[in-house]
Scaffold this active site. Structure first.
Site, PDB file in Angstrom:
ATOM      1  N   GLU A 167      -5.718   1.021  -7.954  1.00 44.80           N
ATOM      2  CA  GLU A 167      -5.991   0.464  -6.504  1.00 44.80           C
ATOM      3  C   GLU A 167      -6.442  -0.886  -6.380  1.00 44.80           C
ATOM      4  OE1 GLU A 167      -9.256   2.839  -4.171  1.00 44.80           O
ATOM      5  OE2 GLU A 167      -8.817   1.562  -2.407  1.00 44.80           O
ATOM      6  N   ASN A 225      -5.208  -0.891   0.403  1.00 40.20           N
ATOM      7  CA  ASN A 225      -5.934  -0.374   1.492  1.00 40.20           C
ATOM      8  C   ASN A 225      -5.189  -1.078   2.868  1.00 40.20           C
ATOM      9  OD1 ASN A 225      -8.195   1.271   0.556  1.00 40.20           O
ATOM     10  ND2 ASN A 225      -8.446  -0.659  -0.675  1.00 40.20           N
ATOM     11  N   GLU A 257      -3.211   3.065   1.568  1.00 44.62           N
ATOM     12  CA  GLU A 257      -4.136   3.824   1.800  1.00 44.62           C
ATOM     13  C   GLU A 257      -4.743   3.649   3.207  1.00 44.62           C
ATOM     14  OE1 GLU A 257      -7.420   3.497  -1.197  1.00 44.62           O
ATOM     15  OE2 GLU A 257      -5.825   4.174  -2.922  1.00 44.62           O
ATOM     16  N   ASP A 287      -7.332   7.836   2.991  1.00 43.92           N
ATOM     17  CA  ASP A 287      -8.485   7.427   2.256  1.00 43.92           C
ATOM     18  C   ASP A 287      -9.811   8.026   2.894  1.00 43.92           C
ATOM     19  OD1 ASP A 287      -9.762   6.216   0.391  1.00 43.92           O
ATOM     20  OD2 ASP A 287      -9.272   4.204   1.080  1.00 43.92           O
ATOM     21  N   GLU A 344     -12.411  10.832  -5.859  1.00 43.66           N
ATOM     22  CA  GLU A 344     -12.767   9.186  -6.007  1.00 43.66           C
ATOM     23  C   GLU A 344     -14.318   9.186  -6.155  1.00 43.66           C
ATOM     24  OE1 GLU A 344     -11.654   5.853  -2.593  1.00 43.66           O
ATOM     25  OE2 GLU A 344     -13.028   7.486  -2.156  1.00 43.66           O
TER      26      GLU A 344
HETATM   27  O1    G Z   1     -13.248   3.131   0.601  1.00 48.00           O
HETATM   28  P1    G Z   1     -12.370   3.126  -0.719  1.00 48.00           P
HETATM   29  O2    G Z   1     -11.779   4.350  -1.277  1.00 48.00           O
HETATM   30  O3    G Z   1     -11.228   1.989  -0.743  1.00 48.00           O
HETATM   31  O4    G Z   1     -13.257   2.603  -1.704  1.00 48.00           O
HETATM   32  C1    G Z   1     -13.189   1.956  -3.055  1.00 48.00           C
HETATM   33  C2    G Z   1     -14.553   1.696  -3.425  1.00 48.00           C
HETATM   34  O5    G Z   1     -15.107   2.515  -4.158  1.00 48.00           O
HETATM   35  C3    G Z   1     -14.333   0.264  -4.002  1.00 48.00           C
HETATM   36  O6    G Z   1     -15.546  -0.531  -3.369  1.00 48.00           O
HETATM   37  C4    G Z   1     -14.560   0.629  -5.480  1.00 48.00           C
HETATM   38  O7    G Z   1     -15.167  -0.441  -6.155  1.00 48.00           O
HETATM   39  C5    G Z   1     -15.839   1.952  -5.132  1.00 48.00           C
HETATM   40  N1    G Z   1     -15.722   2.713  -6.327  1.00 48.00           N
HETATM   41  C6    G Z   1     -14.589   3.340  -7.091  1.00 48.00           C
HETATM   42  N2    G Z   1     -15.051   4.117  -8.213  1.00 48.00           N
HETATM   43  C7    G Z   1     -16.588   4.128  -7.920  1.00 48.00           C
HETATM   44  C8    G Z   1     -17.610   4.844  -8.615  1.00 48.00           C
HETATM   45  O8    G Z   1     -17.313   5.675  -9.624  1.00 48.00           O
HETATM   46  N3    G Z   1     -18.778   4.625  -8.086  1.00 48.00           N
HETATM   47  C9    G Z   1     -19.364   3.915  -7.141  1.00 48.00           C
HETATM   48  N4    G Z   1     -20.409   3.872  -6.801  1.00 48.00           N
HETATM   49  N5    G Z   1     -18.208   3.156  -6.449  1.00 48.00           N
HETATM   50  C10   G Z   1     -16.855   3.263  -6.905  1.00 48.00           C
HETATM   51  O1    G Z   2     -14.803  -2.354  -4.588  1.00 49.17           O
HETATM   52  P1    G Z   2     -15.200  -2.443  -3.334  1.00 49.17           P
HETATM   53  O2    G Z   2     -16.242  -3.180  -3.044  1.00 49.17           O
HETATM   54  O3    G Z   2     -13.981  -3.729  -3.363  1.00 49.17           O
HETATM   55  O4    G Z   2     -14.372  -2.146  -1.917  1.00 49.17           O
HETATM   56  C1    G Z   2     -15.185  -1.929  -0.699  1.00 49.17           C
HETATM   57  C2    G Z   2     -14.594  -1.412   0.393  1.00 49.17           C
HETATM   58  O5    G Z   2     -13.576  -2.491   1.040  1.00 49.17           O
HETATM   59  C3    G Z   2     -13.602   0.016   0.190  1.00 49.17           C
HETATM   60  O6    G Z   2     -13.993   0.764   1.030  1.00 49.17           O
HETATM   61  C4    G Z   2     -12.309  -0.637   0.146  1.00 49.17           C
HETATM   62  O7    G Z   2     -11.354   0.224   0.789  1.00 49.17           O
HETATM   63  C5    G Z   2     -12.380  -1.786   0.937  1.00 49.17           C
HETATM   64  N1    G Z   2     -11.438  -2.882   0.653  1.00 49.17           N
HETATM   65  C6    G Z   2     -11.177  -3.326  -0.508  1.00 49.17           C
HETATM   66  N2    G Z   2      -9.918  -4.393  -0.781  1.00 49.17           N
HETATM   67  C7    G Z   2      -9.479  -4.010   0.483  1.00 49.17           C
HETATM   68  C8    G Z   2      -8.287  -4.731   1.081  1.00 49.17           C
HETATM   69  O8    G Z   2      -7.574  -5.486   0.580  1.00 49.17           O
HETATM   70  N3    G Z   2      -7.823  -4.607   2.226  1.00 49.17           N
HETATM   71  C9    G Z   2      -8.907  -3.595   3.245  1.00 49.17           C
HETATM   72  N4    G Z   2      -8.694  -3.478   4.356  1.00 49.17           N
HETATM   73  N5    G Z   2      -9.946  -3.019   2.663  1.00 49.17           N
HETATM   74  C10   G Z   2     -10.286  -3.237   1.272  1.00 49.17           C
HETATM   75 MN    MN Z   3      -9.259   2.927  -0.834  1.00 50.80          MN
END
Ligand code: G
Ligand code: G
Ligand code: MN
Length: 393
Positions: A167, A225, A257, A287, A344
């Site tokens: 991702e 995303n 996603e 997602d 996730e």
């Molecule tokens: O909303 P979305 O599914 O895109 O979110 C992905 C988010 O979840 C990212 O911020 C990523 O860093 C975080 N993430 C992925 N794996 C874990 C985990 O095991 N624990 C926590 N706390 N956050 C995670």
């Molecule tokens: O790891 P993490 O802190 O990266 O991500 C936090 C949130 O930000 C997650 O819910 C993830 O879905 C969102 N995010 C991370 N990268 C992107 C991106 O490139 N586009 C969008 N729309 N959301 C993102």
């Molecule tokens: Mn995502």
């Protein structure tokens, strides 16, 4: 301590005083508690609150507490069942109160101690530094200057234990502030619609990254995303399709996603875009499934092949009946609809074991790996493979 039963108040007082709590105030109802709180201002640190009380119940008290200028932390105490206690905690959280836990009555030493510990920890933790205030102009400049980079978090297949995809998660390498995470700028990007040009750049970046990894022998897929706020442009699917073709990338290696759009007025355009992306051969993944942003309604309307269960139902599921049941039902649902299911937020071995046992297809989470800079992925894959060779089917 707010409880209508004098016996419970007395018992709690004795336990707390045994634990060294110096000042303890009692109220027999929510309204009495409120007038005490109003009289003593900021100095109350914790409120232990019963749920069922005549006059004003604990739920109503929560609402009034949240309106105070300096609400104390709260913990619930109740004879009510677990579900009601959990609901009370969620409600208080939603009202931005500092919720320290819930215990069932009558309370014991063992149950109250962790709550006091949490109170202590919160008290000494410095308030998180000033939150970054990012402006629209800065964001626009950063996009033009290509300051946004992607980190990649592995998603592994539970059957083969091999890398299924990664991702892509955006980070901002800001010239002044250093690395900034999406929670500081995605909302602004969405409300200013800058999310569209930003994401398109990131999509291209990730496509090119797939090619680069290929040159070092790493063949994988990427998940990106797509914010619902950018799914208003009906030309988008064609542009993305042309981009993939120009780089000779098979669209089945690209997963988008998506979460639900908030505005029903955009629903038709949203559906059109997602359907077209699917028709071009891209993979669509729902997602945050199980949260307000993704609902069962989507399952019927959208052409998608993967379901990502929100980490709210995964992290700690091995220890929590409700989470586990939601997870189990989601897996059943996904299987009956012939979807791949991604768990996730797996951080611990017990949750990994649980999602394996429940039959999830793919795992993503800190237990596998944190998001990594692109250059670190090949080495991570090599290490992961050597660790799991023996276990492969
Ligand atoms: O909303 P979305 O599914 O895109 O979110 C992905 C988010 O979840 C990212 O911020 C990523 O860093 C975080 N993430 C992925 N794996 C874990 C985990 O095991 N624990 C926590 N706390 N956050 C995670
Ligand atoms: O790891 P993490 O802190 O990266 O991500 C936090 C949130 O930000 C997650 O819910 C993830 O879905 C969102 N995010 C991370 N990268 C992107 C991106 O490139 N586009 C969008 N729309 N959301 C993102
Ligand atoms: Mn995502």
């Amino acid at each position: 301590m707010v409880d209508d039963e004098p016996f419970i108040r007395g018992l709690t007082r004795r336990i707390l005083s045994g634990l060294g709590v110096e000042s303890f105030l009692e109220a027999s109802s929510g309204s009495e508690a409120l007038s005490i709180l109003k009289a003593c201002g900021k100095s109350t640190e914790l409120i232990l609150c019963d749920l069922m009380m005549p006059d004003m119940d604990g739920i109503e008290l929560v609402r009034h507490l949240s309106e105070l200028p300096h609400p104390p932390a709260i913990a619930f105490l109740s004879g009510a069942d677990d579900m009601v206690l959990k609901a009370a905690c969620s409600l208080a959280n939603a009202r931005l109160l500092n919720v320290l836990g819930a215990v069932s009555k009558p309370i014991s030493h063992e149950e109250i101690l962790p709550i006091l510990k949490r109170l202590e920890q919160r008290a000494v933790r410095p308030s998180s530094g000033p939150t970054l205030k990012i402006g629209k102009d800065d964001l626009e400049r950063g996009i033009k200057a290509d300051e946004f980079v992607l980190h990649y978090q592995p998603k592994v297949s539970l059957k083969s234990l091999s890398l299924s995809s990664v991702e892509a998660l955006v980070r901002w390498e800001h010239p002044e502030h250093g690395m900034i995470f999406p929670d500081s700028f995605i909302e602004l990007a969405e409300s200013t619609l800058l999310i569209a040009p930003m994401t398109e750049k990131l999509v291209e970046l990730s496509f090119r990254q797939l090619q680069k990894w290929e040159t070092v022998g790493l063949l994988t897929r990427v998940a990106l995303n797509l914010s619902p706020a950018m799914l208003f442009d009906t030309e988008l699917p064609d542009r993305l399709s042309r981009l993939a073709a120009s780089l000779a990338l098979d669209p089945s290696r690209i997963i988008f996603e998506i979460t639900e759009t908030g505005a029903p007025s955009d629903e038709a355009v949203f559906l059109e875009i997602v359907t077209r992306l699917h028709m071009h051969g891209f993979v669509i993944s729902i997602d945050d499934f199980g949260t307000g942003r993704s609902s069962l309604l989507n399952l019927e309307a959208l052409p998608f092949s993967e379901l990502k269960i929100d980490r709210a139902f995964v992290d700690g599921a091995a220890q929590d009946n409700t989470k586990r049941n939601i997870l189990k039902a989601s897996v059943g649902l996904a299987k009956s609809l012939n979807l791949k299911i991604v768990a996730e937020g797996v951080e611990h071995l017990e949750d990994w074991d649980l999602v394996t046992e429940l039959g999830c297809d793919i795992v993503q989470g800190y237990f596998v790996s944190r998001p990594l800079p692109a250059a670190d992925l090949p080495l991570w894959v090599t290490q992961w493979q050597s660790q799991h060779k023996g276990r492969k089917e």
